[in-house]
Design a protein around this motif. Structure first.
Motif, PDB file in Angstrom:
ATOM      1  N   TYR A 164     -43.604 -21.341  -2.682  1.00 28.67           N
ATOM      2  CA  TYR A 164     -42.767 -20.746  -3.917  1.00 28.67           C
ATOM      3  C   TYR A 164     -43.405 -20.154  -4.944  1.00 28.67           C
ATOM      4  O   TYR A 164     -43.931 -20.807  -5.604  1.00 28.67           O
ATOM      5  CB  TYR A 164     -41.904 -21.515  -4.339  1.00 28.67           C
ATOM      6  CG  TYR A 164     -40.311 -21.113  -4.891  1.00 28.67           C
ATOM      7  CD1 TYR A 164     -39.582 -20.235  -4.114  1.00 28.67           C
ATOM      8  CD2 TYR A 164     -40.025 -21.494  -6.109  1.00 28.67           C
ATOM      9  CE1 TYR A 164     -38.382 -19.683  -4.481  1.00 28.67           C
ATOM     10  CE2 TYR A 164     -38.886 -20.847  -6.452  1.00 28.67           C
ATOM     11  CZ  TYR A 164     -37.927 -20.263  -5.787  1.00 28.67           C
ATOM     12  OH  TYR A 164     -36.931 -19.419  -6.487  1.00 28.67           O
TER      13      TYR A 164
ATOM     14  N   THR B 251     -40.606 -17.166   5.423  1.00 31.19           N
ATOM     15  CA  THR B 251     -40.349 -18.288   4.486  1.00 31.19           C
ATOM     16  C   THR B 251     -40.962 -19.509   4.961  1.00 31.19           C
ATOM     17  O   THR B 251     -40.980 -19.720   6.039  1.00 31.19           O
ATOM     18  CB  THR B 251     -38.885 -18.281   4.300  1.00 31.19           C
ATOM     19  OG1 THR B 251     -38.601 -19.377   3.138  1.00 31.19           O
ATOM     20  CG2 THR B 251     -38.021 -19.251   5.342  1.00 31.19           C
TER      21      THR B 251
ATOM     22  N   TYR C 143     -41.690 -14.415  -4.685  1.00 36.85           N
ATOM     23  CA  TYR C 143     -40.888 -14.666  -3.772  1.00 36.85           C
ATOM     24  C   TYR C 143     -39.519 -14.948  -4.482  1.00 36.85           C
ATOM     25  O   TYR C 143     -38.376 -14.649  -3.853  1.00 36.85           O
ATOM     26  CB  TYR C 143     -41.221 -15.915  -2.807  1.00 36.85           C
ATOM     27  CG  TYR C 143     -40.452 -16.032  -1.493  1.00 36.85           C
ATOM     28  CD1 TYR C 143     -41.068 -15.799  -0.533  1.00 36.85           C
ATOM     29  CD2 TYR C 143     -39.306 -16.396  -1.474  1.00 36.85           C
ATOM     30  CE1 TYR C 143     -40.502 -15.820   0.773  1.00 36.85           C
ATOM     31  CE2 TYR C 143     -38.489 -16.543  -0.250  1.00 36.85           C
ATOM     32  CZ  TYR C 143     -39.010 -16.158   0.750  1.00 36.85           C
ATOM     33  OH  TYR C 143     -38.925 -16.345   2.099  1.00 36.85           O
TER      34      TYR C 143
ATOM     35  N   TYR D 230     -43.749 -13.318   0.109  1.00 37.13           N
ATOM     36  CA  TYR D 230     -44.620 -14.145  -0.701  1.00 37.13           C
ATOM     37  C   TYR D 230     -45.751 -12.893  -1.230  1.00 37.13           C
ATOM     38  O   TYR D 230     -46.504 -13.150  -2.327  1.00 37.13           O
ATOM     39  CB  TYR D 230     -45.603 -15.100   0.006  1.00 37.13           C
ATOM     40  CG  TYR D 230     -44.683 -16.231   0.306  1.00 37.13           C
ATOM     41  CD1 TYR D 230     -44.280 -17.102  -0.645  1.00 37.13           C
ATOM     42  CD2 TYR D 230     -44.231 -16.414   1.613  1.00 37.13           C
ATOM     43  CE1 TYR D 230     -43.809 -18.203  -0.018  1.00 37.13           C
ATOM     44  CE2 TYR D 230     -43.415 -17.545   1.917  1.00 37.13           C
ATOM     45  CZ  TYR D 230     -43.136 -18.405   1.021  1.00 37.13           C
ATOM     46  OH  TYR D 230     -42.337 -19.483   1.426  1.00 37.13           O
TER      47      TYR D 230
END
Length: 332
Positions: free
Chosen positions: A16, A106, A20, A60
């Protein structure tokens, strides 16, 4: 502390990052999440999608735009060069031949997307022994995260709390169990195993795309797979764990809850090395919190020779199309 807050405080680019977080708010009802633990072969799958002219976005490392285009973030150019198709389009905003649906990478659990009206989810799963070892090597040799390097060994890294505060072994099972339970909240879903993707890439990709309602011309898929061969080589092979497994590591992977979670996806991590046989596609039935059976079977694929037959121009058998449907839009 909620899982989301723990990621924010301790993720350190593992699952994360700030980009993102911004991109999540841009996801909509034409987006399909491609969910996997790191080291599960998503680079190979993503490269095939890009070679097909489909819209695969790495949220990302790219800015997701409302019109379906994606703008690479220059700070991640080194990482993006690992994917042949990604490297070719970097330096400018990419405009895929087909903008929708957009497939979005993801490594996050469904909790992060509960407020987004998404179209579907594509779950990519790999033998946890191979996936976690591959992810560990990426973290220490490419990402070079100080916390991962400090672990000193793969065995210690497995026990070290990951970005959600539990060991990597427990995290693997939690991740896939949560995605399995969330499938009922999407209009379209499918499951692909890394092992099927490497053994029969053409037929496994075609079956998954069919379940997601995406059609591609017959000759295009064998060509896309061939153009992704370098990425496939870098993504590893099935059952690599047999070359490095030690008695102490075998004990870790054989213990609960890891062995139970692995078995639900067709992997026997608790079997002796000479008897271990992974059979993705025949997992133990999983039930959600309300007692309903969850279908976690991968999209059906043809025999292993399908890839070579399709390359020669023969037709590729399709698996049956079974789309999980519920009220559109929301992952639980």
């Amino acid at each position: 502390m909620s899982e989301k807050i723990h990621y924010l405080l301790h993720g350190i680019q593992d699952r994360y990052n700030a980009l993102y977080q911004e991109n999540i708010d841009k996801l909509g009802n034409q987006d399909v999440l491609v969910a996997s633990i790191g080291g599960s072969g998503q680079s190979f799958l993503g490269n095939i999608l890009l070679e097909l002219g489909l819209n695969y976005a790495d949220a990302y490392t790219e800015v997701l735009n409302p019109d379906g285009t994606n703008t690479p973030e220059p700070a991640y150019a080194d990482y993006r060069s690992r994917l042949a198709a990604t490297a070719k389009r970097d330096g400018h905003t990419s405009v895929p031949k087909r903008r929708w649906p957009r497939f979005v990478k993801t490594h996050l659990t469904p909790e992060f997307f509960t407020e987004r009206p998404l179209l579907g989810a594509w779950i990519l799963v790999r033998d946890p022994r191979d996936a976690l070892f591959s992810w560990y090597n990426f973290r220490i040799h490419f990402a070079k995260d100080p916390l991962d390097i400090r672990a000193g060994s793969f065995e210690r890294w497995l026990d070290q709390p990951g970005p959600n505060g539990v060991s990597r072994l427990e995290d693997w099972g939690n991740f896939y169990d949560q995605w399995t339970e969330a499938r009922g909240g999407f209009e379209r879903t499918t499951v692909t195993t890394f092992e099927d993707l490497k053994k029969a890439p053409v037929s496994s990709m075609r079956a998954a795309l069919e379940e997601l309602g995406v059609e591609v011309p017959e000759p295009d898929l064998p060509r896309a797979v061939e153009n992704s061969s370098f990425t496939a080589m870098r993504s590893g092979t099935a059952n690599e764990w047999k070359s490095w497994m030690t008695p102490s590591l075998r004990t870790k992977f054989s213990a609960m809850p890891m062995s139970g979670a692995a078995r639900r996806y067709g992997y026997r991590t608790d079997a002796p090395a000479h008897r271990a046989h992974n059979a993705p596609g025949r997992p133990t039935p999983v039930r959600d919190r309300e007692g309903r059976t969850q279908d976690i079977r991968p999209a059906p694929v043809a025999a292993a020779t399908a890839s070579s037959r399709s390359a020669a121009g023969a037709s590729v058998p399709l698996g049956s199309s079974v789309i999980t449907r519920a009220s559109p839009g929301r992952a639980r």
